[in-house]
Design an enzyme around this catalytic site. Structure first.
Site, short mmCIF file in Angstrom:
data_model
loop_
_atom_site.label_atom_id
_atom_site.label_comp_id
_atom_site.label_asym_id
_atom_site.label_seq_id
_atom_site.Cartn_x
_atom_site.Cartn_y
_atom_site.Cartn_z
N PHE A 128 52.32 59.90 38.43
CA PHE A 128 52.69 58.50 38.58
C PHE A 128 51.82 57.68 37.64
O PHE A 128 50.60 57.60 37.82
CB PHE A 128 52.44 58.10 40.04
CG PHE A 128 52.92 56.73 40.42
CD1 PHE A 128 54.27 56.50 40.65
CD2 PHE A 128 52.04 55.69 40.59
CE1 PHE A 128 54.72 55.25 41.02
CE2 PHE A 128 52.47 54.43 40.98
CZ PHE A 128 53.81 54.21 41.19
N GLU A 377 42.96 55.13 43.45
CA GLU A 377 43.96 54.52 44.35
C GLU A 377 43.48 53.21 44.95
O GLU A 377 43.69 52.92 46.13
CB GLU A 377 44.45 55.52 45.41
CG GLU A 377 45.21 56.67 44.75
CD GLU A 377 46.12 57.48 45.64
OE1 GLU A 377 46.61 56.95 46.65
OE2 GLU A 377 46.33 58.65 45.31
C1 LIG Z 1 40.11 60.61 37.93
C2 LIG Z 1 41.04 59.46 38.03
C3 LIG Z 1 42.36 59.68 38.41
C4 LIG Z 1 43.27 58.61 38.43
N1 LIG Z 1 44.61 58.86 38.70
C5 LIG Z 1 45.52 57.85 38.51
C6 LIG Z 1 46.93 58.13 38.57
O1 LIG Z 1 47.37 59.25 38.83
N2 LIG Z 1 47.80 57.11 38.31
C7 LIG Z 1 47.37 55.85 38.01
O2 LIG Z 1 48.22 54.98 37.77
N3 LIG Z 1 46.03 55.56 37.97
C8 LIG Z 1 45.11 56.53 38.20
N4 LIG Z 1 43.76 56.25 38.13
C9 LIG Z 1 43.32 54.89 37.83
C10 LIG Z 1 42.60 54.21 39.00
O3 LIG Z 1 43.52 53.91 40.01
C11 LIG Z 1 41.92 52.96 38.41
O4 LIG Z 1 40.82 53.43 37.63
C12 LIG Z 1 41.44 52.02 39.49
O5 LIG Z 1 42.54 51.42 40.14
C13 LIG Z 1 40.53 50.91 38.93
O6 LIG Z 1 41.08 50.31 37.79
P1 LIG Z 1 40.13 50.13 36.50
O7 LIG Z 1 39.50 51.43 36.22
O8 LIG Z 1 40.94 49.52 35.42
O9 LIG Z 1 39.00 49.11 36.98
P2 LIG Z 1 39.07 47.51 36.88
O10 LIG Z 1 40.31 46.99 37.49
O11 LIG Z 1 38.79 47.13 35.45
O12 LIG Z 1 37.84 47.08 37.77
C14 LIG Z 1 36.49 47.14 37.32
C15 LIG Z 1 35.57 46.74 38.48
O13 LIG Z 1 35.82 45.37 38.83
C16 LIG Z 1 36.10 45.28 40.20
N5 LIG Z 1 37.02 44.15 40.41
C17 LIG Z 1 38.16 43.87 39.74
N6 LIG Z 1 38.71 42.72 40.20
C18 LIG Z 1 37.90 42.27 41.19
C19 LIG Z 1 37.93 41.13 42.06
N7 LIG Z 1 38.91 40.23 42.00
N8 LIG Z 1 36.93 40.98 42.93
C20 LIG Z 1 35.91 41.90 43.02
N9 LIG Z 1 35.82 42.98 42.22
C21 LIG Z 1 36.82 43.18 41.31
C22 LIG Z 1 36.74 46.62 40.57
O14 LIG Z 1 36.69 46.85 41.95
C23 LIG Z 1 35.84 47.55 39.75
O15 LIG Z 1 34.64 47.77 40.43
C24 LIG Z 1 42.82 57.30 38.14
C25 LIG Z 1 41.48 57.08 37.79
C26 LIG Z 1 40.61 58.15 37.70
C27 LIG Z 1 39.20 57.88 37.22
#
Ligand SMILES: Cc1cc2nc3c(=O)[nH]c(=O)nc-3n(C[C@H](O)[C@H](O)[C@H](O)COP(=O)(O)OP(=O)(O)OC[C@H]3O[C@@H](n4cnc5c(N)ncnc54)[C@H](O)[C@@H]3O)c2cc1C
Length: 395
Positions: A128, A377
């Protein structure tokens, strides 16, 4: 010792399933877990055996080739696997929750007939693709686009995705990707991107599964960036209604968080079991370290975390099964589970002393693996946002 198999809310069948998967985890997965971790590849042979056990079909009805069980059963299987290997557990969790479930829920009869038989039997995996470089926590900021080619009726998809689990395994058959298909006017009168979901078969020209990441943990789990460059899929590969992509993936994520919380509970349980065994065996200053009150209390606290985490996912999963709202409960379970796993991994490594710093010991792998449980997630902060909204607070 308190364990999932003693829970009074589980049926005999669920307790039996949990015991069967535990045995498989202990006898087949655990002995090879360190090797898989160092080889950094998903062992397809293990996925096949999980398929033979029926694990990928657990929450699906028999008429689509499933086992006719429910979401609690899936969570029990994920928890039992995560005790010994989080990567193998997430392959099942993401494979079912993110890969199969959207096709089962929103697919047409034709889409289900094409994809489900191999997916629910574990012969194939689905992924996904939601996250992008600029769209993680704020998934609505998706930049990938899909436009209709009026001449052929096909959808043409351009963009990229990040961190997509199960997207590049030798048995990955299809990846659902979200893409902007236009704009819509929200209840607030403002214009928002309209998101839709598309089924992109592996090997479609223009889809590039980029090399795997160099991750801190979950080495055995398959995770890749994806590039979509003029990817053409037939009109029939639109998954669900056009413009319902956002609502549909929110539903998939809510449900997925329950199984993710069960995974975190399994990790916390694995850390407890390893540390308890070691505390009884390891002698320092002439007696077993478990005889020190500090270590005994640390283990007691670890047990309390596991039990709390399990009750949280079980409550959310039972609400899902009974058709009750479970969004906030799923977020609580994900939050509590992730924190329990991280805390137990830290405590278990400490109890192992220097040996907890050696990758060959499961507690070291759990220490590296557990960090993602506070991010994947939906991060801890996203869970807090959802819980705060449930309390009627703007977040
Ligand atoms: C091993 C792995 C497997 C994954 N598998 C999938 C998959 O199968 N499919 C898929 O679609 N995605 C997948 N992901 C992605 C994962 O869901 C995202 O990494 C996660 O949702 C966070 O997004 P980001 O890394 O862009 O962090 P960002 O959104 O850039 O956030 C950075 C930091 O800011 C904080 N933050 C952001 N906005 C706010 C706010 N308003 N208030 C307070 N804090 C905030 C966040 O909590 C985080 O600590 C995977 C990630 C990894 C590492």
């Amino acid at each position: 010792m308190i364990s999932e198999t003693q829970s009074t809310v589980l049926s005999d069948g669920q307790r039996k399933l949990s015991a069967v998967v535990r045995e498989f985890a202990d006898q087949v997965v655990a002995p090879a877990a360190y090797r898989y971790d160092t080889e950094r590849r998903l062992p397809v042979e293990i996925i096949e055996q999980m398929g033979e056990l029926g694990l990928f079909g657990l929450p699906f009805p028999v008429d689509v080739g499933g086992q006719g069980k429910d979401y609690v059963s899936l969570c029990l299987a994920v928890e039992a696997l995560a005790r010994v290997d989080q990567s193998i557990a997430v392959t099942l969790e993401a494979g079912v929750g993110l890969g199969i479930m959207p096709i089962f829920r929103h697919g047409t009869d034709e889409q289900k007939q094409r994809w489900l038989p191999d997916l629910v039997s574990g012969r194939a995996l689905a992924a996904f693709g939601l996250t992008e470089a600029g769209a993680g926590s704020d998934a609505g900021a998706t930049r990938t686009t899909a436009r209709r080619d009026e001449a052929t009726g096909e959808w043409v998809i351009d963009g990229s995705k990040q961190f997509i689990t199960n997207s590049g395994t030798p048995i990955t058959s299809v990846i659902t990707v979200t893409a902007v298909t236009g704009t819509r006017t929200g209840a607030d009168g403002a214009t928002h991107p309209e998101l839709s979901s598309f089924l992109v078969p592996s090997g479609t020209p223009g889809l590039t599964v980029e090399p795997s990441y160099d991750k801190v943990g979950w080495h055995t789990s398959d995770t890749h960036p994806l590039t979509l460059d003029g990817v053409r899929v037939p009109a029939g590969n639109l998954l669900g209604e056009q413009g319902r992509g956002y609502a549909n993936f929110l539903r998939a994520l809510d449900e997925g968080r329950i199984a993710f919380a069960a995974l975190a509970t399994g990790a916390a349980q694995g850390c407890l079991e390893e540390a308890l065994r070691y505390a009884k065996e390891r002698e320092v200053f002439g007696h077993a370290i478990g005889g020190n009150q500090h270590i005994a209390f640390t283990l007691a606290r670890m047990q309390a975390r596991v039990h709390s985490a399990r009750l949280c996912w079980l409550d959310a999963a039972l609400k899902q099964v009974h058709g009750k709202p479970f969004k906030a409960e799923a977020s609580v379970a994900k939050l509590v589970g992730g924190e329990a796993a991280m805390a137990n991994a830290r405590d278990a490594s400490q109890i192992f002393g220097g040996y907890g710093f050696l990758n060959e010991n499961a507690v070291a792998r759990h220490y590296r693996d557990s960090k993602i449980l506070e991010v994947g997630e939906g991060t801890t902060e996203v869970q807090l946002m959802i819980i705060a909204r449930d309390l009627g607070l703007a977040s």
